[in-house]
Write a protein that holds these residues in place. Structure first.
Motif, PDB file in Angstrom:
ATOM      1  N   SER A 138      41.065  42.919  49.450  1.00  9.85           N
ATOM      2  CA  SER A 138      39.799  43.538  49.041  1.00  9.85           C
ATOM      3  C   SER A 138      39.972  45.035  48.829  1.00  9.85           C
ATOM      4  O   SER A 138      39.459  45.612  47.863  1.00  9.85           O
ATOM      5  N   MET A 139      40.719  45.689  49.731  1.00  6.85           N
ATOM      6  CA  MET A 139      40.955  47.127  49.605  1.00  6.85           C
ATOM      7  C   MET A 139      41.730  47.445  48.314  1.00  6.85           C
ATOM      8  O   MET A 139      41.459  48.450  47.653  1.00  6.85           O
ATOM      9  N   GLN A 140      42.660  46.570  47.958  1.00  6.70           N
ATOM     10  CA  GLN A 140      43.402  46.774  46.709  1.00  6.70           C
ATOM     11  C   GLN A 140      42.481  46.708  45.500  1.00  6.70           C
ATOM     12  O   GLN A 140      42.618  47.490  44.552  1.00  6.70           O
ATOM     13  N   ILE A 141      41.539  45.776  45.523  1.00  3.18           N
ATOM     14  CA  ILE A 141      40.593  45.658  44.416  1.00  3.18           C
ATOM     15  C   ILE A 141      39.705  46.896  44.335  1.00  3.18           C
ATOM     16  O   ILE A 141      39.460  47.430  43.240  1.00  3.18           O
ATOM     17  N   PHE A 142      39.242  47.380  45.488  1.00  6.15           N
ATOM     18  CA  PHE A 142      38.394  48.580  45.496  1.00  6.15           C
ATOM     19  C   PHE A 142      39.159  49.796  44.969  1.00  6.15           C
ATOM     20  O   PHE A 142      38.605  50.630  44.236  1.00  6.15           O
ATOM     21  N   LYS A 143      40.440  49.903  45.333  1.00  9.32           N
ATOM     22  CA  LYS A 143      41.259  51.001  44.818  1.00  9.32           C
ATOM     23  C   LYS A 143      41.417  50.892  43.306  1.00  9.32           C
ATOM     24  O   LYS A 143      41.376  51.900  42.589  1.00  9.32           O
ATOM     25  N   ALA A 144      41.592  49.652  42.825  1.00 12.65           N
ATOM     26  CA  ALA A 144      41.733  49.443  41.375  1.00 12.65           C
ATOM     27  C   ALA A 144      40.437  49.818  40.651  1.00 12.65           C
ATOM     28  O   ALA A 144      40.471  50.410  39.566  1.00 12.65           O
ATOM     29  N   GLY A 179      53.753  28.379  47.250  1.00 13.41           N
ATOM     30  CA  GLY A 179      53.276  29.473  48.083  1.00 13.41           C
ATOM     31  C   GLY A 179      52.779  30.647  47.263  1.00 13.41           C
ATOM     32  O   GLY A 179      51.726  31.238  47.570  1.00 13.41           O
ATOM     33  N   THR A 180      53.512  30.989  46.218  1.00 15.08           N
ATOM     34  CA  THR A 180      53.112  32.099  45.355  1.00 15.08           C
ATOM     35  C   THR A 180      51.826  31.770  44.615  1.00 15.08           C
ATOM     36  O   THR A 180      50.964  32.637  44.432  1.00 15.08           O
ATOM     37  N   VAL A 181      51.672  30.512  44.180  1.00 10.92           N
ATOM     38  CA  VAL A 181      50.443  30.096  43.500  1.00 10.92           C
ATOM     39  C   VAL A 181      49.251  30.242  44.443  1.00 10.92           C
ATOM     40  O   VAL A 181      48.187  30.734  44.049  1.00 10.92           O
ATOM     41  N   ILE A 182      49.417  29.835  45.700  1.00 14.33           N
ATOM     42  CA  ILE A 182      48.330  29.932  46.680  1.00 14.33           C
ATOM     43  C   ILE A 182      47.962  31.396  46.929  1.00 14.33           C
ATOM     44  O   ILE A 182      46.781  31.756  46.976  1.00 14.33           O
ATOM     45  N   ALA A 183      48.985  32.253  47.085  1.00  7.36           N
ATOM     46  CA  ALA A 183      48.715  33.676  47.316  1.00  7.36           C
ATOM     47  C   ALA A 183      48.017  34.304  46.112  1.00  7.36           C
ATOM     48  O   ALA A 183      47.092  35.111  46.267  1.00  7.36           O
ATOM     49  N   MET A 184      48.451  33.927  44.904  1.00  2.00           N
ATOM     50  CA  MET A 184      47.816  34.444  43.692  1.00  2.00           C
ATOM     51  C   MET A 184      46.364  33.982  43.604  1.00  2.00           C
ATOM     52  O   MET A 184      45.463  34.773  43.283  1.00  2.00           O
ATOM     53  N   MET A 185      46.121  32.708  43.901  1.00  2.00           N
ATOM     54  CA  MET A 185      44.760  32.175  43.847  1.00  2.00           C
ATOM     55  C   MET A 185      43.862  32.891  44.852  1.00  2.00           C
ATOM     56  O   MET A 185      42.704  33.199  44.558  1.00  2.00           O
ATOM     57  N   ALA A 186      44.403  33.178  46.040  1.00  2.00           N
ATOM     58  CA  ALA A 186      43.632  33.896  47.053  1.00  2.00           C
ATOM     59  C   ALA A 186      43.255  35.286  46.554  1.00  2.00           C
ATOM     60  O   ALA A 186      42.110  35.727  46.717  1.00  2.00           O
ATOM     61  N   MET A 187      44.204  35.974  45.942  1.00  5.78           N
ATOM     62  CA  MET A 187      43.932  37.323  45.442  1.00  5.78           C
ATOM     63  C   MET A 187      42.924  37.284  44.304  1.00  5.78           C
ATOM     64  O   MET A 187      42.023  38.137  44.224  1.00  5.78           O
ATOM     65  N   LEU A 188      43.027  36.310  43.426  1.00 11.18           N
ATOM     66  CA  LEU A 188      42.073  36.175  42.324  1.00 11.18           C
ATOM     67  C   LEU A 188      40.678  35.841  42.856  1.00 11.18           C
ATOM     68  O   LEU A 188      39.673  36.285  42.290  1.00 11.18           O
ATOM     69  N   SER A 189      40.620  35.083  43.946  1.00 10.46           N
ATOM     70  CA  SER A 189      39.326  34.728  44.537  1.00 10.46           C
ATOM     71  C   SER A 189      38.635  35.968  45.098  1.00 10.46           C
ATOM     72  O   SER A 189      37.428  36.153  44.927  1.00 10.46           O
ATOM     73  N   VAL A 190      39.411  36.826  45.778  1.00 11.14           N
ATOM     74  CA  VAL A 190      38.859  38.099  46.266  1.00 11.14           C
ATOM     75  C   VAL A 190      38.346  38.926  45.092  1.00 11.14           C
ATOM     76  O   VAL A 190      37.243  39.483  45.125  1.00 11.14           O
ATOM     77  N   ASN A 191      39.167  38.986  44.047  1.00 11.85           N
ATOM     78  CA  ASN A 191      38.810  39.757  42.849  1.00 11.85           C
ATOM     79  C   ASN A 191      37.511  39.241  42.228  1.00 11.85           C
ATOM     80  O   ASN A 191      36.604  40.029  41.899  1.00 11.85           O
ATOM     81  N   LEU A 192      37.398  37.925  42.099  1.00 11.86           N
ATOM     82  CA  LEU A 192      36.203  37.324  41.509  1.00 11.86           C
ATOM     83  C   LEU A 192      34.963  37.617  42.351  1.00 11.86           C
ATOM     84  O   LEU A 192      33.893  37.921  41.821  1.00 11.86           O
ATOM     85  N   GLY A 193      35.112  37.549  43.677  1.00 15.44           N
ATOM     86  CA  GLY A 193      33.987  37.821  44.562  1.00 15.44           C
ATOM     87  C   GLY A 193      33.494  39.255  44.441  1.00 15.44           C
ATOM     88  O   GLY A 193      32.292  39.507  44.324  1.00 15.44           O
ATOM     89  N   ILE A 194      34.422  40.209  44.431  1.00 11.94           N
ATOM     90  CA  ILE A 194      34.040  41.622  44.361  1.00 11.94           C
ATOM     91  C   ILE A 194      33.464  41.974  42.995  1.00 11.94           C
ATOM     92  O   ILE A 194      32.437  42.652  42.897  1.00 11.94           O
ATOM     93  N   ILE A 195      34.110  41.503  41.928  1.00 11.81           N
ATOM     94  CA  ILE A 195      33.633  41.815  40.573  1.00 11.81           C
ATOM     95  C   ILE A 195      32.213  41.283  40.370  1.00 11.81           C
ATOM     96  O   ILE A 195      31.364  41.944  39.773  1.00 11.81           O
ATOM     97  N   ASN A 196      31.940  40.088  40.903  1.00  9.70           N
ATOM     98  CA  ASN A 196      30.603  39.514  40.733  1.00  9.70           C
ATOM     99  C   ASN A 196      29.542  40.255  41.527  1.00  9.70           C
ATOM    100  O   ASN A 196      28.344  40.083  41.261  1.00  9.70           O
ATOM    101  N   LEU A 197      29.939  41.066  42.495  1.00 12.34           N
ATOM    102  CA  LEU A 197      28.976  41.833  43.277  1.00 12.34           C
ATOM    103  C   LEU A 197      28.702  43.218  42.679  1.00 12.34           C
ATOM    104  O   LEU A 197      27.899  43.972  43.228  1.00 12.34           O
ATOM    105  N   LEU A 198      29.362  43.545  41.569  1.00 16.97           N
ATOM    106  CA  LEU A 198      29.079  44.815  40.911  1.00 16.97           C
ATOM    107  C   LEU A 198      27.622  44.816  40.429  1.00 16.97           C
ATOM    108  O   LEU A 198      27.115  43.796  39.955  1.00 16.97           O
TER     109      LEU A 198
END
Length: 422
Positions: free
Chosen positions: A309-315, A347-366
């Motif tokens: 989440s912090m990475q997304i906020f920095k971006a 494992g990499t697919v799961i980690a990527m999906m998790a990061m995209l899920s965080v991204n989707l959650g934060i972007i939708n709260l804009l």
């Protein structure tokens, strides 16, 4: 094919979980969900559920939606003079209205509609079988369905099951539930990833966890549980200290002071140069030690969710201070990431999906109209004012927000195509 399957699974799960949040809390609030759609565009599958919701899969895998009664998303408008057909029950009530040329109802009555009210009075009036000498008015059943022009069958939306009929806190929770589900999914996926890795790395130490085979570290006789004390005379106390030096020194010989088995020794090592994020960094092939307890793994999943989440906020901050389309990514970027992740393993697919899920959650709260965050802002404004904005004003705001998002998506997608294919 592997990339396509990965993309469909990742995208499908993210959209399904997000929209299910809206769907679940809308249902709990007494709001009628007329359609639960995965994908956009033309319908390729539809099922009318007993709960009154039409479940559809649509052709374009670029999103999804939950169509709630009273949200101004009706696709079929009944206008005077419109030809349609109605199906009646034993009480002579209309239980089905067909406006589609693609669907034929065997026991229906052809009707040229003159007037209808499917929200308050629940009636439909018109000429039957082309006989313009007699107007017939039918009562419409509260749970009647309407077949839209593309053949999708959905429930009508009386006022008592519309979105605005729910309490303010219920509407606010329904709007927030989509992003909330994305954060929950991210935590679950990051936790699964930590369990797959055998534990969660802790970096507030200068101990070596594992040494990779055929790496510079192995060639220099470094072992697990060795402690790196200094590099080129510079004292180091944790992983942040020595990884910063090592990554900044590709193909440059370094002198390490190492404590191994209670003895101190000096080791010369040359980090191997590798490309990461568009630049060359040095790696020696070591990983940090791991905490392997059950609670440690759960804490690790939560920690990675917060870190993501912090990475997304920095971006987002970087995007505001220096806007560039290259800092954004759309479906093409997501497909490219799926291709790289599918090669790296589950494992990499799961980690990527998790990061995209965080991204989707934060972007939708804009706080942009048409996004969940914009809707929540309108809910807060309603609470302060004591009354909602008029449907006309809210509709205009939503249209403006939707237009902005669509224009941005087109620009981002075109930019991604140029980056990856030209």
């Amino acid at each position: 094919m592997k990339t396509i399957i990965t993309f469909i699974i990742v995208f499908g799960v993210l959209v399904l979980v997000h929209e299910f949040g809206h769907f679940f809390f809308a249902k709990r609030s007494g709001i009628l969900v007329r359609e639960f759609a995965i994908g956009m565009g033309p319908k390729i599958f539809a099922h009318q559920g007993k709960d009154g919701t039409a479940y559809t899969i649509r052709m374009l895998p670029i999103g999804g939606y939950v169509r709630m009664a009273g949200m101004g998303e009706d696709e079929t408008e009944l206008v005077p003079g419109m030809p349609l057909s109605v199906e009646l029950n034993e009480q002579e009530e209309v239980v089905k209205i067909n406006t589609s040329k693609k669907v034929q109802l065997t026991n229906s009555i052809p009707l040229e509609m003159l007037e209808a009210d499917l929200e308050k009075e629940l009636f439909i009036k018109g000429y039957v079988n082309g006989d313009e000498t007699t107007e017939i008015t039918y009562r419409v059943n509260h749970d009647a369905t309407i077949i839209e022009q593309d053949g999708t069958e959905v429930r009508i939306a009386p006022l008592d099951v519309q979105f605005q009929s729910a309490k303010l806190w219920q509407r606010m929770l329904t709007n927030f539930a989509g992003p909330m589900n994305n954060f929950i999914l991210a935590f679950v996926l990051f936790t699964i990833y930590v369990f797959m890795q055998g534990g969660v790395a802790y970096t507030n130490t200068n101990l070596i966890g594992e040494v990779q085979a055929n790496s510079p570290a192995e060639e220099a006789s470094l072992k697990p549980n060795d402690k790196i004390l200094s590099i080129d005379g510079k004292k180091v106390s944790d992983w942040e200290d020595f990884t910063e030096i090592i990554q900044a020194s590709p193909n440059q010989e370094l002198n390490l002071l190492v404590e191994s088995d209670g003895k101190t020794k000096e080791v010369d090592i040359t980090p191997k140069a590798e490309e990461s994020g568009g630049k060359e960094i040095g790696l020696i092939g070591i990983t940090p030690p791991k905490k392997t307890g059950f609670m440690d793994k759960l804490a690790g999943g939560f920690q990675q969710t917060v870190s993501g989440s912090m990475q997304i906020f920095k971006a987002l901050k970087s995007l505001i201070t220096g806007f560039s389309l290259n800092k954004l990514g759309g479906p093409v970027m997501m497909f490219q990431l799926s291709a790289e992740a599918s090669k790296a393993g589950v494992g990499t697919v799961i980690a990527m999906m998790a990061m995209l899920s965080v991204n989707l959650g934060i972007i939708n709260l804009l706080p942009i109209p048409a996004l969940d965050g914009g809707k929540i802002i309108l809910n807060i404004l309603e609470g302060v004012r004591g009354k909602p904005l008029s449907q006309e004003k809210e509709g205009i705001l939503t249209l403006v927000g939707f237009g902005f998002i669509m224009v941005l998506m087109v620009l981002v997608t075109w930019n991604d195509i140029q980056r990856f294919f030209f």
